[in-house]
Structure formats: structure tokens, C-alpha cells
Design a protein around this motif. Sequence first.
Motif, PDB file in Angstrom:
ATOM      1  N   LEU A  96       0.853  -1.190   0.000  1.00  0.00           N
ATOM      2  CA  LEU A  96       0.000   0.000   0.000  1.00  0.00           C
ATOM      3  C   LEU A  96       0.889   1.240   0.000  1.00  0.00           C
ATOM      4  N   PRO A  97       0.392   2.374  -0.509  1.00  0.00           N
ATOM      5  CA  PRO A  97       1.202   3.601  -0.480  1.00  0.00           C
ATOM      6  C   PRO A  97       1.426   4.073   0.953  1.00  0.00           C
ATOM      7  N   ALA A  98       2.613   4.577   1.252  1.00  0.00           N
ATOM      8  CA  ALA A  98       2.948   5.007   2.609  1.00  0.00           C
ATOM      9  C   ALA A  98       2.353   6.369   2.924  1.00  0.00           C
ATOM     10  N   ASP A  99       1.973   6.568   4.193  1.00  0.00           N
ATOM     11  CA  ASP A  99       1.493   7.868   4.696  1.00  0.00           C
ATOM     12  C   ASP A  99       0.413   8.468   3.791  1.00  0.00           C
ATOM     13  N   HIS A 100      -0.577   7.671   3.469  1.00  0.00           N
ATOM     14  CA  HIS A 100      -1.556   8.093   2.463  1.00  0.00           C
ATOM     15  C   HIS A 100      -2.988   8.165   2.994  1.00  0.00           C
ATOM     16  N   PHE A 101      -3.357   7.268   3.915  1.00  0.00           N
ATOM     17  CA  PHE A 101      -4.754   7.145   4.333  1.00  0.00           C
ATOM     18  C   PHE A 101      -4.981   7.692   5.743  1.00  0.00           C
ATOM     19  N   ASP A 102      -6.232   8.083   5.989  1.00  0.00           N
ATOM     20  CA  ASP A 102      -6.637   8.520   7.325  1.00  0.00           C
ATOM     21  C   ASP A 102      -7.132   7.358   8.171  1.00  0.00           C
ATOM     22  N   VAL A 103      -7.640   6.336   7.521  1.00  0.00           N
ATOM     23  CA  VAL A 103      -8.079   5.132   8.230  1.00  0.00           C
ATOM     24  C   VAL A 103      -7.896   3.938   7.301  1.00  0.00           C
ATOM     25  N   ALA A 104      -7.393   2.832   7.865  1.00  0.00           N
ATOM     26  CA  ALA A 104      -7.248   1.578   7.124  1.00  0.00           C
ATOM     27  C   ALA A 104      -7.986   0.500   7.907  1.00  0.00           C
ATOM     28  N   VAL A 105      -8.812  -0.269   7.222  1.00  0.00           N
ATOM     29  CA  VAL A 105      -9.668  -1.230   7.906  1.00  0.00           C
ATOM     30  C   VAL A 105      -9.597  -2.598   7.245  1.00  0.00           C
ATOM     31  N   ALA A 106      -9.825  -3.620   8.059  1.00  0.00           N
ATOM     32  CA  ALA A 106      -9.998  -4.989   7.559  1.00  0.00           C
ATOM     33  C   ALA A 106     -11.055  -5.636   8.452  1.00  0.00           C
ATOM     34  N   PHE A 107     -12.292  -5.598   7.982  1.00  0.00           N
ATOM     35  CA  PHE A 107     -13.399  -6.166   8.741  1.00  0.00           C
ATOM     36  C   PHE A 107     -13.700  -7.574   8.224  1.00  0.00           C
ATOM     37  N   GLU A 108     -13.671  -8.554   9.119  1.00  0.00           N
ATOM     38  CA  GLU A 108     -13.935  -9.958   8.760  1.00  0.00           C
ATOM     39  C   GLU A 108     -13.010 -10.393   7.620  1.00  0.00           C
ATOM     40  N   THR A 109     -11.727 -10.128   7.770  1.00  0.00           N
ATOM     41  CA  THR A 109     -10.761 -10.420   6.714  1.00  0.00           C
ATOM     42  C   THR A 109      -9.585 -11.253   7.191  1.00  0.00           C
ATOM     43  N   ILE A 110      -8.908 -10.853   8.268  1.00  0.00           N
ATOM     44  CA  ILE A 110      -7.645 -11.509   8.605  1.00  0.00           C
ATOM     45  C   ILE A 110      -7.841 -12.948   9.057  1.00  0.00           C
ATOM     46  N   VAL A 120       0.496  -7.837   6.351  1.00  0.00           N
ATOM     47  CA  VAL A 120      -0.606  -6.991   5.896  1.00  0.00           C
ATOM     48  C   VAL A 120      -0.896  -5.892   6.904  1.00  0.00           C
ATOM     49  N   LEU A 121      -0.949  -6.243   8.179  1.00  0.00           N
ATOM     50  CA  LEU A 121      -1.246  -5.236   9.201  1.00  0.00           C
ATOM     51  C   LEU A 121      -0.144  -4.181   9.260  1.00  0.00           C
ATOM     52  N   GLU A 122       1.110  -4.593   9.130  1.00  0.00           N
ATOM     53  CA  GLU A 122       2.197  -3.615   9.127  1.00  0.00           C
ATOM     54  C   GLU A 122       2.130  -2.717   7.898  1.00  0.00           C
ATOM     55  N   ALA A 123       1.742  -3.269   6.752  1.00  0.00           N
ATOM     56  CA  ALA A 123       1.572  -2.447   5.558  1.00  0.00           C
ATOM     57  C   ALA A 123       0.429  -1.451   5.733  1.00  0.00           C
ATOM     58  N   MET A 124      -0.646  -1.881   6.392  1.00  0.00           N
ATOM     59  CA  MET A 124      -1.770  -0.987   6.643  1.00  0.00           C
ATOM     60  C   MET A 124      -1.356   0.155   7.577  1.00  0.00           C
ATOM     61  N   VAL A 125      -0.590  -0.182   8.615  1.00  0.00           N
ATOM     62  CA  VAL A 125      -0.113   0.851   9.542  1.00  0.00           C
ATOM     63  C   VAL A 125       0.794   1.832   8.809  1.00  0.00           C
ATOM     64  N   LYS A 126       1.686   1.317   7.985  1.00  0.00           N
ATOM     65  CA  LYS A 126       2.600   2.176   7.230  1.00  0.00           C
ATOM     66  C   LYS A 126       1.843   3.096   6.283  1.00  0.00           C
ATOM     67  N   SER A 127       0.690   2.656   5.803  1.00  0.00           N
ATOM     68  CA  SER A 127      -0.084   3.453   4.842  1.00  0.00           C
ATOM     69  C   SER A 127      -0.816   4.619   5.502  1.00  0.00           C
ATOM     70  N   LEU A 128      -0.838   4.653   6.835  1.00  0.00           N
ATOM     71  CA  LEU A 128      -1.599   5.687   7.551  1.00  0.00           C
ATOM     72  C   LEU A 128      -0.779   6.956   7.743  1.00  0.00           C
ATOM     73  N   HIS A 129      -1.480   8.098   7.674  1.00  0.00           N
ATOM     74  CA  HIS A 129      -0.896   9.347   8.144  1.00  0.00           C
ATOM     75  C   HIS A 129      -0.669   9.244   9.648  1.00  0.00           C
ATOM     76  N   PRO A 130       0.291   9.973  10.230  1.00  0.00           N
ATOM     77  CA  PRO A 130       0.342  10.075  11.690  1.00  0.00           C
ATOM     78  C   PRO A 130      -1.005  10.572  12.223  1.00  0.00           C
ATOM     79  N   GLY A 131      -1.508   9.905  13.231  1.00  0.00           N
ATOM     80  CA  GLY A 131      -2.840  10.212  13.741  1.00  0.00           C
ATOM     81  C   GLY A 131      -3.931   9.416  13.061  1.00  0.00           C
ATOM     82  N   GLY A 132      -3.571   8.649  12.007  1.00  0.00           N
ATOM     83  CA  GLY A 132      -4.548   7.805  11.330  1.00  0.00           C
ATOM     84  C   GLY A 132      -4.913   6.590  12.165  1.00  0.00           C
TER      85      GLY A 132
END
Length: 246
Positions: A96-110, A120-132
Motif C-alpha cells: 500500500l502507499p505510505a502515509d496516504h490514508f486517514d483510516v485503514a480497515v480490515a473487517f472480517e478479513t484476517i 498486511v497489518l504492518e503495511a496498513m499501519v505504514k499506509s496511515l498518516h500520523p494520527g490515522g
Amino acid sequence: MRLLGDQPSISARMQLAAALATVPGGKLCDVGGSTSAYLLVAHVLGTHVTIVDTMPYVDGGPGAVPGFEAEVRRRLTLFEKLGLAVRRTDVFETGLPADHFDVAVAFETIEHFAHSPKPVLEAMVKSLHPGGRLCLSTPNIARIEMRLRLLAGRTVHERLVPFFHDGNPFLGHHREYTLNEFEALPDLLGLKAVAVFAANVTYESRKRKTAAQHFLINLEERYGLGDLLLPPTWRKHVWLEAMKQR
């Protein structure tokens, strides 16, 4: 849900997902959410939605269910018209693109992952803006239904016969989680926990149900009896909301 046309109302689970994921004016990345109704709610409320999901069942591949392929195709056409971005890629491989999203979600997925969700979770965290925010949900492996199954000598896993015949590849639940395990995830990912909780909301399964099951589901949706009567560790689903620190 008039825009969807195939869903007369939005369930309590979808309402909860929409409440966690909606960021008016912000960017949402959903991993593995297919064409869930809550994504349309988030879009209508002003959230810029990106969906990352391989959706193999759309092309008649593994996981195809009669009627589901056509429903997803209709929704994909609608999402495209409305401007929701859909990336039919494997997040394990493309990232996923880094520092790009305000919220990243995975509902009923992992719970569907055959291996650790860490990449995947680390990639999702990396994709968040600080404060995301990172938001997750899975079925609770310790829910009351599973406790009763074990007491009766039955498995808490998928039924043997369909797994035996059609489990290569297996797209069902490899590992469901408990409330205590979700409480540990923020520290494992370097996040600040905002809320970790359990809710007795019902998943919109396509499995055939008896009249009694329909009655109990409707009762639960209307009155939330499970949340009133059951301790958190016995409820159906576990949820997490955590923040990437600034």
C-alpha cells in the motif's frame, strides 16, 4: 440502501463498520471488504474510498457462490460510477502507499489468511498518516456458539465434508481471534489503542437459515440482547480501533 438495490436495510454490523471507517473529507483503505454496504455509506458521507481485494469469486474462481458473483458485479459497476476506487490485487504482494490514508480497515478479513497477518497489518499501519486509525474485526473464536459446540464434542472449525472436498485452496476461516488477542495487537503494531471491544452483531451470511434462526437474528438486530446478556468474551465479534501516533 436504495442505491444498492439488493439490500433493503443495513445491518447493525455494517452500521458499526461505517461508524468506525467514515472520515468525511478523508481517505479510507479497506482491505478485503469486497463490495460491502458500509463502503457506500462511508462514500455518501464524504469519505474517499479505496478497496483492495482480489475478489476471485467475481470471475467464477474459488469461493464462488450462486448469485453472489452477479451481485458483486452489479455493485462494482455502481462503485465505479460513484468514484469508489477498486484495486483487485493481493495486498500481501503489492503493498500500500505510505502515509496516504486517514483510516485503514480490515473487517472480517484476517481470519481468512492462511499465515500470520503481520505483513498486511504492518503495511496498513505504514499506509496511515500520523494520527490515522487502524480498525479491525473478526469473529470471536470464544463466542458462546463455539463454547457450546466444544461441550457437545463438535468442531469449532469449518465443516469437514466441504473442507475435505473443496478446501484446495481453502478460503474459509483459518484462524479466528479472541478479545484478549485483539487487546494485544496495538502494542505488537506500535499503535495506541483507542477501543477494543466485543459486540454480538450478526454477520450477513448466505448460509441457509431456519425460521428459528431468522427469528433470533431479527431479535438480536432489533434489541441487542446478546450485548445485554453475554459477557464480552462470549459475544460474536471482536473489534479494534487503534491510532498511529504522531
